[in-house]
Design a protein around this motif. Structure first.
Motif, PDB file in Angstrom:
ATOM      1  N   CYS A  35       0.825  -1.208   0.000  1.00 31.28           N
ATOM      2  CA  CYS A  35       0.000   0.000   0.000  1.00 31.28           C
ATOM      3  C   CYS A  35       0.858   1.256   0.000  1.00 31.28           C
ATOM      4  O   CYS A  35       1.857   1.331   0.733  1.00 31.28           O
ATOM      5  N   VAL A  36       0.460   2.230  -0.805  1.00 30.46           N
ATOM      6  CA  VAL A  36       1.158   3.514  -0.895  1.00 30.46           C
ATOM      7  C   VAL A  36       0.115   4.618  -0.861  1.00 30.46           C
ATOM      8  O   VAL A  36      -0.954   4.498  -1.484  1.00 30.46           O
ATOM      9  N   CYS A  37       0.391   5.703  -0.151  1.00 31.14           N
ATOM     10  CA  CYS A  37      -0.491   6.875  -0.122  1.00 31.14           C
ATOM     11  C   CYS A  37       0.184   8.035  -0.847  1.00 31.14           C
ATOM     12  O   CYS A  37       1.372   8.294  -0.635  1.00 31.14           O
ATOM     13  N   MET A  38      -0.588   8.716  -1.700  1.00 30.94           N
ATOM     14  CA  MET A  38      -0.093   9.877  -2.429  1.00 30.94           C
ATOM     15  C   MET A  38      -1.103  11.004  -2.305  1.00 30.94           C
ATOM     16  O   MET A  38      -2.307  10.767  -2.398  1.00 30.94           O
ATOM     17  N   LEU A  39      -0.618  12.233  -2.110  1.00 24.89           N
ATOM     18  CA  LEU A  39      -1.494  13.385  -1.948  1.00 24.89           C
ATOM     19  C   LEU A  39      -1.485  14.247  -3.215  1.00 24.89           C
ATOM     20  O   LEU A  39      -0.434  14.437  -3.834  1.00 24.89           O
ATOM     21  N   THR A  40      -2.672  14.735  -3.583  1.00 28.28           N
ATOM     22  CA  THR A  40      -2.762  15.696  -4.676  1.00 28.28           C
ATOM     23  C   THR A  40      -2.529  17.094  -4.113  1.00 28.28           C
ATOM     24  O   THR A  40      -2.901  17.385  -2.974  1.00 28.28           O
ATOM     25  N   ASP A  41      -1.940  17.958  -4.922  1.00 27.88           N
ATOM     26  CA  ASP A  41      -1.640  19.301  -4.439  1.00 27.88           C
ATOM     27  C   ASP A  41      -2.226  20.395  -5.324  1.00 27.88           C
ATOM     28  O   ASP A  41      -1.998  21.575  -5.077  1.00 27.88           O
ATOM     29  N   ARG A  42      -3.004  20.025  -6.348  1.00 25.93           N
ATOM     30  CA  ARG A  42      -3.584  21.024  -7.248  1.00 25.93           C
ATOM     31  C   ARG A  42      -4.677  20.373  -8.096  1.00 25.93           C
ATOM     32  O   ARG A  42      -4.716  19.153  -8.230  1.00 25.93           O
ATOM     33  N   PRO A  43      -5.558  21.178  -8.686  1.00 28.98           N
ATOM     34  CA  PRO A  43      -6.565  20.616  -9.600  1.00 28.98           C
ATOM     35  C   PRO A  43      -5.895  19.880 -10.755  1.00 28.98           C
ATOM     36  O   PRO A  43      -4.928  20.375 -11.343  1.00 28.98           O
ATOM     37  N   GLY A  44      -6.378  18.703 -11.050  1.00 29.47           N
ATOM     38  CA  GLY A  44      -5.785  17.886 -12.103  1.00 29.47           C
ATOM     39  C   GLY A  44      -4.653  17.000 -11.624  1.00 29.47           C
ATOM     40  O   GLY A  44      -4.193  16.128 -12.366  1.00 29.47           O
ATOM     41  N   GLY A  45      -4.218  17.194 -10.390  1.00 27.37           N
ATOM     42  CA  GLY A  45      -3.094  16.424  -9.883  1.00 27.37           C
ATOM     43  C   GLY A  45      -3.381  14.936  -9.785  1.00 27.37           C
ATOM     44  O   GLY A  45      -2.502  14.106 -10.041  1.00 27.37           O
ATOM     45  N   ALA A  46      -4.613  14.574  -9.409  1.00 28.65           N
ATOM     46  CA  ALA A  46      -4.958  13.158  -9.284  1.00 28.65           C
ATOM     47  C   ALA A  46      -4.920  12.467 -10.645  1.00 28.65           C
ATOM     48  O   ALA A  46      -4.530  11.298 -10.744  1.00 28.65           O
ATOM     49  N   THR A  47      -5.311  13.177 -11.697  1.00 27.37           N
ATOM     50  CA  THR A  47      -5.240  12.604 -13.045  1.00 27.37           C
ATOM     51  C   THR A  47      -3.797  12.324 -13.434  1.00 27.37           C
ATOM     52  O   THR A  47      -3.477  11.255 -13.967  1.00 27.37           O
ATOM     53  N   GLU A  48      -2.925  13.265 -13.170  1.00 28.23           N
ATOM     54  CA  GLU A  48      -1.504  13.088 -13.511  1.00 28.23           C
ATOM     55  C   GLU A  48      -0.908  11.900 -12.761  1.00 28.23           C
ATOM     56  O   GLU A  48      -0.187  11.075 -13.343  1.00 28.23           O
ATOM     57  N   ILE A  49      -1.193  11.810 -11.476  1.00 29.88           N
ATOM     58  CA  ILE A  49      -0.668  10.700 -10.681  1.00 29.88           C
ATOM     59  C   ILE A  49      -1.186   9.369 -11.213  1.00 29.88           C
ATOM     60  O   ILE A  49      -0.420   8.419 -11.430  1.00 29.88           O
TER      61      ILE A  49
END
Length: 309
Positions: A35-49
């Motif tokens: 399991c890995v946790c990643m945080l988004t920091d801007r709009p569109g960030g989740a798509t990029e990740i």
């Protein structure tokens, strides 16, 4: 297989990052999952990740932790990748997408109910190259949604206050209809329209259900077209539209189509389209069925059509 938690710490009224980290820790300790946790920091960030992860070819299960916007971003990142599947852990304010799962909606709050669930495909709406899971609406309802975002930036307004200001700005002080050319599978109609909504799922705008029979995996999209009406008439009929009672509306004002492709063109100003709660502007929009484009997993036995009528 890796389990990736993509977290939007700004979703909802309270940051749930620590709670989600705790879920990932428990899956790691109890079930031996990677399991890995990643945080988004801007709009569109989740798509990029999500897209970068999916492009690696590794077998993945992604957990979109946020509201409908975060879910939509992750879906846009992995759509079309056979090695990646997604689910969501609600941390937003509306979470309209999960309402499609009916009683099982509550189970999505705990990753323990999700990690070993079956994977099933969902249809998507492709709107000018951006994917939408539930409803793509253009017209008065999309303009209200767009203005809510603008008013919500004011520290003087609550969420409800932002919504009421948006309704007032768009309904009381502006005309409802816009002049468009709408084409349904090649059949062109030029007229003044109050709204055009293409439905893959059943909920948007905090719970409105324009087409209650819409199913998210049947290869069918339902498009509702409502012609321009007076403000009084619109106020009188909107309740029936929102409750999914479109068959009770005057047939000269409404049409429901199962076209696979819908085109909206404006010769004048740009119009607003709302996709899963996010708003976009353009003069031309092409909306198409994207059949079985997204791999999704949820609690065992769940159905994205649990509330379909």
């Amino acid at each position: 297989m890796r389990h990736i938690f993509i977290i939007n710490p700004k979703a909802g009224k309270k940051d749930q990052t620590s709670r989600i980290y705790g879920m990932a820790d428990r899956l790691r300790e109890v079930h031996g999952l990677a399991c890995v946790c990643m945080l988004t920091d801007r709009p569109g960030g989740a798509t990029e990740i999500a897209r970068k992860l999916a492009a690696s070819g590794e077998e993945l299960r992604l957990y979109a932790c946020g509201g409908d916007g975060t879910v939509s971003e992750v879906a846009n990142g992995i759509a079309g990748f056979p090695n990646a599947a997604m689910t969501c852990i609600p941390a937003g304010t509306g979470n309209d997408f999960l309402k499609n799962f009916g009683p099982d909606m509550a189970k999505f709050s705990d990753a323990e109910n999700l990690w070993d669930g079956d994977v099933f495909p969902l249809d998507l709406i492709d709107c000018n190259g951006r994917y939408c899971l539930t409803i793509a609406c253009s017209g008065i309802d999309a303009r209200v949604a767009d203005s809510v975002h603008q008013f919500s930036s004011s520290p003087l307004l609550s969420g409800r206050g932002s919504y009421l200001c948006s309704v007032a700005a768009n309904f009381l002080f502006k005309s409802i209809g816009r002049h468009w050319t709408v084409t349904l599978d090649g059949e062109e109609t030029e007229d003044d329209f109050a709204l055009v909504s293409m439905c893959n799922g059943r909920y948007y705008g905090g719970g409105s259900t324009p087409v209650p029979e819409a199913r998210m995996d049947d290869g069918v999209l339902h498009t509702v077209l409502i012609k321009n009406v007076s403000k009084l008439t619109f106020a009188r009929l909107f309740g029936a539209y929102s409750a999914g009672e479109y068959r009770s509306l005057p047939p000269d004002l409404i049409r429901v189509s199962t076209a696979r492709e819908v085109r909206i063109h404006s010769d004048g100003d740009e119009f607003v389209t709302c996709l899963d709660g996010e708003t976009f502007r353009w003069q031309d929009a092409v909306l198409r069925l994207s059949d079985k484009r997204l791999n999704f997993f949820g609690p065992r036995g769940c159905s994205p059509n649990a509330t379909a009528r």
